[in-house]
Design an enzyme around this catalytic site. Structure first.
Site, short mmCIF file in Angstrom:
data_model
loop_
_atom_site.label_atom_id
_atom_site.label_comp_id
_atom_site.label_asym_id
_atom_site.label_seq_id
_atom_site.Cartn_x
_atom_site.Cartn_y
_atom_site.Cartn_z
N HIS A 42 -14.33 -1.31 -8.69
CA HIS A 42 -14.43 -1.33 -10.15
C HIS A 42 -15.83 -1.71 -10.63
O HIS A 42 -16.03 -1.94 -11.81
CB HIS A 42 -13.35 -2.25 -10.74
N THR A 43 -16.76 -1.76 -9.75
CA THR A 43 -18.16 -1.94 -10.13
C THR A 43 -18.75 -0.63 -10.65
O THR A 43 -19.84 -0.62 -11.21
CB THR A 43 -18.99 -2.46 -8.93
N PRO A 51 -0.46 0.31 -8.09
CA PRO A 51 -0.29 -0.91 -8.89
C PRO A 51 -0.80 -0.70 -10.31
O PRO A 51 -1.89 -0.16 -10.49
CB PRO A 51 -1.14 -1.94 -8.14
N ARG A 95 -11.93 6.90 -6.74
CA ARG A 95 -10.57 6.60 -7.19
C ARG A 95 -9.57 7.66 -6.70
O ARG A 95 -8.43 7.33 -6.36
CB ARG A 95 -10.55 6.51 -8.72
N ASP A 144 -3.12 12.38 2.29
CA ASP A 144 -2.70 13.74 2.66
C ASP A 144 -3.02 14.74 1.57
O ASP A 144 -2.48 15.85 1.56
CB ASP A 144 -1.19 13.76 2.94
N HIS A 180 -6.08 6.84 -4.89
CA HIS A 180 -4.78 7.30 -5.41
C HIS A 180 -4.11 8.29 -4.47
O HIS A 180 -2.89 8.43 -4.48
CB HIS A 180 -4.95 7.90 -6.82
N ASP A 181 -4.90 8.98 -3.65
CA ASP A 181 -4.29 9.84 -2.63
C ASP A 181 -3.63 8.97 -1.57
O ASP A 181 -2.45 9.12 -1.26
CB ASP A 181 -5.36 10.74 -1.99
N VAL A 184 -0.25 6.97 -2.09
CA VAL A 184 0.95 7.73 -2.38
C VAL A 184 1.17 8.77 -1.27
O VAL A 184 0.41 9.72 -1.17
CB VAL A 184 0.84 8.42 -3.76
N GLY A 242 0.41 8.47 1.76
CA GLY A 242 -0.70 8.47 2.71
C GLY A 242 -1.81 9.42 2.28
O GLY A 242 -1.69 10.15 1.29
N ASN A 247 -2.08 8.76 -13.33
CA ASN A 247 -3.19 9.66 -12.98
C ASN A 247 -3.69 10.53 -14.12
O ASN A 247 -4.85 10.92 -14.15
CB ASN A 247 -2.75 10.58 -11.83
N SER A 275 -2.08 14.85 -1.35
CA SER A 275 -0.96 15.14 -2.25
C SER A 275 -1.37 14.97 -3.72
O SER A 275 -0.78 15.58 -4.61
CB SER A 275 0.24 14.27 -1.93
N SER A 309 -23.99 -2.22 -15.01
CA SER A 309 -24.48 -1.18 -14.08
C SER A 309 -23.31 -0.27 -13.66
O SER A 309 -22.85 -0.34 -12.52
CB SER A 309 -25.13 -1.82 -12.85
C1 HEM Z 1 -6.18 -3.50 -7.13
C2 HEM Z 1 -5.44 -2.65 -7.79
C3 HEM Z 1 -6.05 -1.65 -8.74
C4 HEM Z 1 -5.67 -1.43 -10.02
C5 HEM Z 1 -4.53 -2.11 -10.74
C6 HEM Z 1 -6.55 -0.42 -10.55
C7 HEM Z 1 -6.48 0.08 -11.84
C8 HEM Z 1 -7.44 0.89 -12.41
C9 HEM Z 1 -7.44 1.32 -13.77
C10 HEM Z 1 -6.38 0.98 -14.80
C11 HEM Z 1 -8.53 2.07 -13.96
C12 HEM Z 1 -8.97 2.73 -15.25
C13 HEM Z 1 -8.22 4.04 -15.45
C14 HEM Z 1 -8.51 4.59 -16.80
O1 HEM Z 1 -7.84 4.15 -17.75
O2 HEM Z 1 -9.40 5.45 -16.95
C15 HEM Z 1 -9.24 2.13 -12.72
C16 HEM Z 1 -10.42 2.81 -12.53
C17 HEM Z 1 -11.04 2.91 -11.31
N1 HEM Z 1 -10.57 2.44 -10.11
FE1 HEM Z 1 -9.03 1.18 -9.84
N2 HEM Z 1 -7.44 -0.05 -9.59
C18 HEM Z 1 -7.17 -0.78 -8.47
C19 HEM Z 1 -7.81 -0.65 -7.24
C20 HEM Z 1 -8.78 0.27 -6.96
C21 HEM Z 1 -9.25 0.59 -5.65
C22 HEM Z 1 -8.71 0.01 -4.35
C23 HEM Z 1 -10.24 1.52 -5.80
C24 HEM Z 1 -11.04 2.23 -4.76
C25 HEM Z 1 -11.30 1.76 -3.57
C26 HEM Z 1 -10.39 1.75 -7.22
C27 HEM Z 1 -11.32 2.57 -7.79
C28 HEM Z 1 -11.46 2.80 -9.14
C29 HEM Z 1 -12.58 3.49 -9.74
C30 HEM Z 1 -13.82 3.99 -9.00
C31 HEM Z 1 -12.32 3.57 -11.10
C32 HEM Z 1 -13.16 4.27 -12.16
C33 HEM Z 1 -12.68 5.71 -12.24
C34 HEM Z 1 -13.48 6.63 -13.15
O3 HEM Z 1 -14.49 6.22 -13.69
O4 HEM Z 1 -13.06 7.80 -13.29
N3 HEM Z 1 -9.46 1.00 -7.90
N4 HEM Z 1 -8.54 1.41 -11.78
#
Ligand code: HEM
Ligand SMILES: *[C@@H]1O[C@H](CO)[C@@H](O)[C@H](O)[C@H]1NC(C)=O
Length: 328
Positions: free
Chosen positions: A194-195, A164, A63, A75, A67-68, A71, A73, A95, A77, A250
């Site tokens: 999100h798996t 987003p 993640r 880099d 998030h890098d 925002v 690019g 964040n 940041s 999982s």
């Molecule tokens: C499609 C738009 C996306 C939205 C709206 C989104 C939103 C979120 C949100 C709300 C969380 C939970 C944050 C929290 O409350 O702890 C999350 C977790 C996460 N997101 Fe996304 N996400 C998106 C795309 C992505 C992408 C593209 C990736 C990576 C390629 C990603 C990787 C992750 C990972 C790995 C977690 C778990 C983080 C952790 O366990 O610390 N997400 N995301």
């Protein structure tokens, strides 16, 4: 084909490939082979140590890279600490408090500075660490083109503006990714991240308690799953540390269960479940759920593309930060 036609054809191919190299930023696989040959091993070793301590850190690192890149690019940041004069990206509500894994990057950087001083950028460390995290959780490993420089600017307001929110619908997600040069299909593919990992209750509690003015609970959410979430996230709880796994079956394995969840109306965030509301994205979800091999390779390719967003390369205004938390 006459030899003249063949010549024209080959010439066109050369032109097209030159063009590609220019559009795709000039990053290179094996960028540190000469300057710091052990760079990628050092990062992988730190990711492995972190994973042994806490398997959730792998999700955190994936993640962080996302998030890098979204925002300013890729880099690094996102790693810069706030100062009295500047509220940095990491302190945006998008964040803070949910991003994690910063100390893993710090450790890798410290190790790299002591072995190859001033050579490996924080932005590249993030890209390597994301790849290693996917690999260690069972996803497909891939070559990471490198050579990113680190930026010198980080603003909290830009994080909220470019990431987003979890309440996004499919059109908003598509637009957000298009703004970064990524396709709708790549958006669906990357959502599969999100798996792994977790989410804090406020990221989805509107779906349980305050959907809209007339409806309490999001009707697109599976009822028994909603019941379980309500136990884990009691209404009005002031405990900011409450989290749930995004893919409960999982949570530390990079597999296609995320898509199975979405198909069963068990997508955790609005932004997950919304992928079923559009014919094209719903088709992608179903296809990924049924074809793990295909998704694994699409995911690896999409991560490489995401890793190219807005990179600073060559003589562009960037630096190799000494400490990932502060500009030089
Ligand atoms: C499609 C738009 C996306 C939205 C709206 C989104 C939103 C979120 C949100 C709300 C969380 C939970 C944050 C929290 O409350 O702890 C999350 C977790 C996460 N997101 Fe996304 N996400 C998106 C795309 C992505 C992408 C593209 C990736 C990576 C390629 C990603 C990787 C992750 C990972 C790995 C977690 C778990 C983080 C952790 O366990 O610390 N997400 N995301
Ligand atoms: C609230 O959501 C329900 C279920 O999707 C919908 O039928 C209703 O029209 C919505 N009400 C408002 C005011 O948006």
């Amino acid at each position: 084909m006459s030899s003249r036609e063949l010549c024209t054809f080959l010439f066109t191919l050369v032109l097209i490939s030159c063009r590609f190299n220019r559009v795709e930023a000039q990053l290179q696989v094996g960028y540190y082979t000469q300057s710091c040959w052990m760079a990628e091993f050092i990062v992988k070793n730190e990711v492995r140590n972190a994973f042994i301590r806490d398997r959730g850190l792998a999700a955190g690192l994936v993640r962080l890279h996302f998030h890098d890149c979204f925002v300013r690019g890729c880099d690094a940041s996102v790693l810069i600490d706030s100062t009295p004069a500047n509220s940095a990206e990491k302190d945006s509500p998008a964040n803070n408090p949910s991003l994690r894994g910063f100390e893993v990057i710090d450790r890798a950087k410290a190790m790299l500075e002591s072995t190859c001083k001033g050579v490996v950028s924080c932005a590249d460390i993030l890209a390597f660490a994301a790849r290693d995290s996917i690999e260690i959780t069972g996803g497909l490993g891939y070559d990471v083109p490198a050579g990113r420089k680190d930026g010198r600017i980080s603003r909290a307001s830009e994080a909220s503006a470019n990431l987003p929110p979890p309440t996004s619908d499919v059109d908003q997600l598509t637009q957000s990714f298009a703004n970064k040069g990524l396709t709708q299909q790549e958006m669906v593919t990357l959502s599969g991240a999100h798996t792994i990992g977790r989410s804090h209750c406020p990221s989805f509690s509107n779906r349980l308690y305050s959907y809209n003015t007339t409806t309490v609970q999001d009707p697109s959410l599976d009822l028994s799953y909603a019941g379980r979430l309500k136990q884990q996230c009691p209404e009005g709880s002031t405990n900011a540390n409450l989290v749930v796994p995004i893919n409960p079956s999982s949570p530390a394995t990079t597999d296609v269960d995320y898509y199975t969840d979405v198909l069963a109306n068990r997508g955790l965030h609005t932004s997950d479940q919304t992928l079923l509301t559009n014919a094209a994205t719903a088709k992608q979800v179903a296809q990924n759920a049924m074809n793990p091999t295909l998704w694994r390779s699409k995911f690896a390719a999409a991560m490489v593309r995401m890793g190219q967003i807005g990179v600073l390369t060559g003589s562009a205004t960037g630096e190799i930060r000494t400490n990932c938390r502060v500009i030089n």
